[in-house]
Design an enzyme around this catalytic site. Structure first.
Site, PDB file in Angstrom:
ATOM      1  N   HIS A 268       0.826  -1.207   0.000  1.00 34.47           N
ATOM      2  CA  HIS A 268       0.000   0.000   0.000  1.00 34.47           C
ATOM      3  C   HIS A 268       0.868   1.269   0.000  1.00 34.47           C
ATOM      4  O   HIS A 268       0.911   1.967  -0.987  1.00 34.47           O
ATOM      5  CB  HIS A 268      -1.014   0.023   1.148  1.00 34.47           C
ATOM      6  CG  HIS A 268      -1.925  -1.154   1.191  1.00 34.47           C
ATOM      7  ND1 HIS A 268      -2.697  -1.526   0.116  1.00 34.47           N
ATOM      8  CD2 HIS A 268      -2.170  -2.074   2.166  1.00 34.47           C
ATOM      9  CE1 HIS A 268      -3.387  -2.614   0.426  1.00 34.47           C
ATOM     10  NE2 HIS A 268      -3.083  -2.966   1.666  1.00 34.47           N
ATOM     11  N   ASP A 319      -5.252  -8.343  -2.981  1.00 33.27           N
ATOM     12  CA  ASP A 319      -5.534  -8.055  -1.572  1.00 33.27           C
ATOM     13  C   ASP A 319      -6.814  -8.721  -1.086  1.00 33.27           C
ATOM     14  O   ASP A 319      -6.855  -9.916  -0.856  1.00 33.27           O
ATOM     15  CB  ASP A 319      -5.567  -6.540  -1.366  1.00 33.27           C
ATOM     16  CG  ASP A 319      -5.482  -6.135   0.099  1.00 33.27           C
ATOM     17  OD1 ASP A 319      -5.573  -7.011   0.961  1.00 33.27           O
ATOM     18  OD2 ASP A 319      -5.317  -4.939   0.385  1.00 33.27           O
TER      19      ASP A 319
END
Length: 455
Positions: A268, A319
């Protein structure tokens, strides 16, 4: 020895014509020969790409996708979503984890991922007790990968605290709890599984869930060269908490305390200041970007343009699996940058002005590095991970080879991947996974069991 003849194939140096691929019994490419004649009896494909690496996955969350899109009485955020995910995670058995993983990985393969990095943090029983085999749930996910035929980097997660300052875990986090010694025990237990299709690294969950001292202990016990992944700076709430705790932002705090290098993947890394962008870009580490999940959770946008301008490396992952398509991740990585900058054609380089080509090649290189496995290109010695595109589809019809990736990524939502070879094994034919009926039946049964518990 097996072979495929490619009329047009994307090699590390670019598109080449009339390429013969051969691979051995271990699933590794032994020959990549362009500008040659097609041998008799060898299958022929027109448009061929190396398979993409999914560098960030929480496979169990595939069974949760689509179920958190109902607004609450207060504004929803990553943190309210996390509470729902915690409740969901408490119900799942190891057998169900395997079934969910196999379904997810079969979907990933059908859309063009041939490798996955599994950031795995559900290690304990629902009451927090260890299984008799400390690696029970990790093995189940690896089993799911093997059933589907995808290569996997298993990353057992270090998860000890609920927040900065070593705050005690909440009851709903009991299944995730590990200390440094337990993580290294899981790594050791998985050692016999390592091979061409399986690697094992580690993942400190985040700076709020693991202390610097614990991370140092894990790194000291980890075999040399293994991949290390960490969630970082995903949410502004995390940034504020880190500032309150240490006086520094998360990425700065990480770099000030640990030797970050090319074996690291910072997942991220959404909220960076200019100095942190430079730190990450110059470290050789990979930024693990997951645009569909980051959008779904309202995280924000990674500062891609300044990062690339300084030579930063990136890859993409799915994810929480609101999407299983690398095309969608790459498209929205570019589109997010266009929206925030009010410009077009952001992800390019001096040597490659086609956005689709640069996105695919750069994400391949970053994903391969983050995986720690021999993947990411059609080259001798690397895994035979091959995508055969549907050259009869209107989105690709008549395109010159250099324009194929632009057509592949930026021409709508049809899946243009026809056949997939992963580790030298054909796992998708004519857009169907070869084991899909059995995998889907187990997944449907698992969903029925989980929904019965929630009702």
């Amino acid at each position: 020895m097996s072979a495929l003849f490619c009329r047009h194939a994307l090699l590390p140096e670019g598109w080449r014509n009339d390429v013969l691929l051969r691979w051995d019994a271990a699933g590794l490419l032994s020959e990549v020969t362009p500008d040659t004649a097609a041998p008799a009896g060898v299958e022929v494909a027109r448009l061929v790409l190396p398979g993409m690496v999914n560098l960030h996955s929480h496979s169990f969350q595939r069974a949760l996708s689509g179920m958190t899109e109902v607004a609450g009485d207060t504004p929803d955020s990553f943190w309210t979503w996390r509470d729902l995910m915690y409740r969901f995670a408490r119900q799942i058995t190891p057998q169900q984890m395997e079934a969910i993983a196999a379904q997810l990985f079969s979907e990933c393969l059908r859309h063009g991922y041939t490798s996955v990095c599994e950031f795995h943090y559900v290690h304990r029983q629902p009451d927090g007790a260890l299984y008799a085999d400390i690696a029970e749930t990790a093995r189940r996910v690896v089993n799911g990968a093997q059933l589907a035929g995808i290569g996997i980097t298993m990353l057992p997660v270090l998860y000890s605290y609920a927040g900065f300052g070593e705050q005690p875990l909440k009851p709903e986090q009991a299944r995730f709890r590990t200390d440094a010694a337990e993580v290294l025990q899981i790594v050791a237990a998985l050692e016999p599984l390592r091979g061409a299709a399986v690697e094992v690294g580690v993942a400190p969950h985040s700076l709020r869930a693991a202390s610097i001292g614990q991370i140092e202990a894990v790194l000291a016990g980890l075999p040399a060269g293994r991949p290390v992944h960490v969630h970082i700076a995903e949410q502004m709430g995390e940034v504020r908490q880190c500032l309150d705790h240490s006086g520094r932002r998360p990425v700065r705090y990480l770099f000030d305390n640990l030797p970050i290098d090319a074996r690291w993947c910072l997942v991220h890394a959404t909220h960076l200041d200019e100095a942190e962008v430079a730190l990450l870009a110059n470290s050789g580490a990979v930024a693990g970007l997951c645009p569909t999940t980051e959008a779904n959770l309202g995280d924000g946008l990674f500062p891609l343009a300044p990062y690339l301008a300084q030579g930063g490396r990136f890859g993409v992952g799915s994810d929480s699996h609101v999407s299983q398509s690398p095309v969608e991740e790459l498209r929205w990585l570019e589109y997010g940058q266009r929206l925030v900058r009010q410009q077009r054609n952001i992800t390019v380089a001096p040597g490659e002005r086609r956005v689709g080509s640069h996105l695919w090649q750069a994400a391949l290189a970053g994903g391969a590095q983050a995986s720690g496995r021999p993947v990411g290109a059609l080259a001798a010695g690397l895994s035979a991970d091959v995508l055969v595109l549907d050259d009869s589809h209107p989105n690709l019809y008549g395109l010159a080879a250099p324009d194929v990736l632009n057509g592949f990524i930026f021409s709508g939502n049809d899946n243009l991947v026809r056949d997939v070879l992963a580790g030298g094994r054909w796992v998708v034919r004519s857009q169907e996974h070869v084991a899909q009926p059995a995998i889907a039946a187990r997944f449907r049964q698992t969903l029925a069991e989980l929904r019965e518990l929630r009702s």
